[in-house]
Design an enzyme around this catalytic site. Sequence first.
Site, PDB file in Angstrom:
ATOM      1  N   TYR A 152       1.007  -1.318   0.015  1.00 32.03           N
ATOM      2  CA  TYR A 152       0.100   0.074   0.021  1.00 32.03           C
ATOM      3  C   TYR A 152       0.846   1.366   0.036  1.00 32.03           C
ATOM      4  O   TYR A 152       1.553   1.576   0.932  1.00 32.03           O
ATOM      5  CB  TYR A 152      -0.863  -0.013   1.145  1.00 32.03           C
ATOM      6  CG  TYR A 152      -2.126  -1.095   1.098  1.00 32.03           C
ATOM      7  CD1 TYR A 152      -2.217  -1.767   0.168  1.00 32.03           C
ATOM      8  CD2 TYR A 152      -2.668  -1.246   2.526  1.00 32.03           C
ATOM      9  CE1 TYR A 152      -3.198  -2.650   0.231  1.00 32.03           C
ATOM     10  CE2 TYR A 152      -3.473  -2.358   2.526  1.00 32.03           C
ATOM     11  CZ  TYR A 152      -3.878  -3.058   1.272  1.00 32.03           C
ATOM     12  OH  TYR A 152      -4.809  -4.141   1.321  1.00 32.03           O
ATOM     13  N   HIS A 168      -0.892 -12.442   1.268  1.00 38.05           N
ATOM     14  CA  HIS A 168      -1.554 -11.438   0.149  1.00 38.05           C
ATOM     15  C   HIS A 168      -1.379 -11.900  -1.064  1.00 38.05           C
ATOM     16  O   HIS A 168      -0.530 -11.892  -1.897  1.00 38.05           O
ATOM     17  CB  HIS A 168      -0.618  -9.959   0.198  1.00 38.05           C
ATOM     18  CG  HIS A 168      -1.567  -8.938  -0.341  1.00 38.05           C
ATOM     19  ND1 HIS A 168      -1.229  -7.551  -0.214  1.00 38.05           N
ATOM     20  CD2 HIS A 168      -2.963  -8.821  -0.716  1.00 38.05           C
ATOM     21  CE1 HIS A 168      -2.059  -6.873  -0.717  1.00 38.05           C
ATOM     22  NE2 HIS A 168      -3.131  -7.481  -1.033  1.00 38.05           N
TER      23      HIS A 168
END
Length: 297
Positions: A50, A128
């Site tokens: 992110y 992820h």
Amino acid sequence: MSGACAQGAALAFGCGPIGGRGDAGRAESLAALDAAWAGGIRHFDTAPSYGDGAGERLLGAALRRFPRAEVTVSSKVGRVRMAIADPYGPDTSRREPLFDFTSAAVRRSVATSLDRLGLDRLDLVLVHDPDQHLDVTLAETVPALREMPEVGAVGVGTTSVATAGALLGVVDVVMIANAWSLTRRDAAGLLDRCAAAGVAVLAAAPFDSGLLADGTAKYLYRDAPADVLARVRVMAAVCEAHGVRLPQAALRFPLRHPAVSRVVAGMRSAAEVRENLALIGTPVPEALWAALDQLVT
């Protein structure tokens, strides 16, 4: 439990949008995180990808002001870099994504995340998007995480129902994105399996990356197809007829399934945080769900 805490308990703060924006929006991002804490949100979810670490750094700055024992912090391993630097912003130029699910990379990733966050332990680490890397996930990623004392629970975070299903029995938590929302019900069977197995579910991306928040934004990080736009407009009209706003229904929908413990929503500003807390805390007439269910194909 106060009203604010009750609302916040059902909502987790997703750091994707503030991470993608990076330090350019630092003041607004920190104000959003403070508003989340003040509103009763106690779960904060981030990832190294992110904003190429910015999401973890911003959250880390906010965490210094929160009592550690009262906060749940989750981050991720495996996805090193997003294909779009800020999927929530106007620049949608793509780059080569990067992945590394090896045990050595996992250990480095956790150590780097802890440093950015200013923590000595992560309550939850999610593998992820391991969709194309299930073999190494099972052989290296999950075993490495289980061996690390600085890691609490282990989960998977993905948009793929098949991937999440393949890891049931291996992980403690499933975060599923873009698969359990007003417009997308692909995860229904997966949630049933999670409930039967006692695996907690975090339902992410309740607004389908924006479309269900204002009716005009992106859908799954791309321009919304005409048929989806038309269906969402009908949904908005049905909601209005029941005295409900579309984003209110979107935020509350994932909680209809008993396997879902929290809804994970990305937020950029204190105003968005307060709006989402108000929306998720406002009941929806049961008759509305039946009417909306008929619009899902």
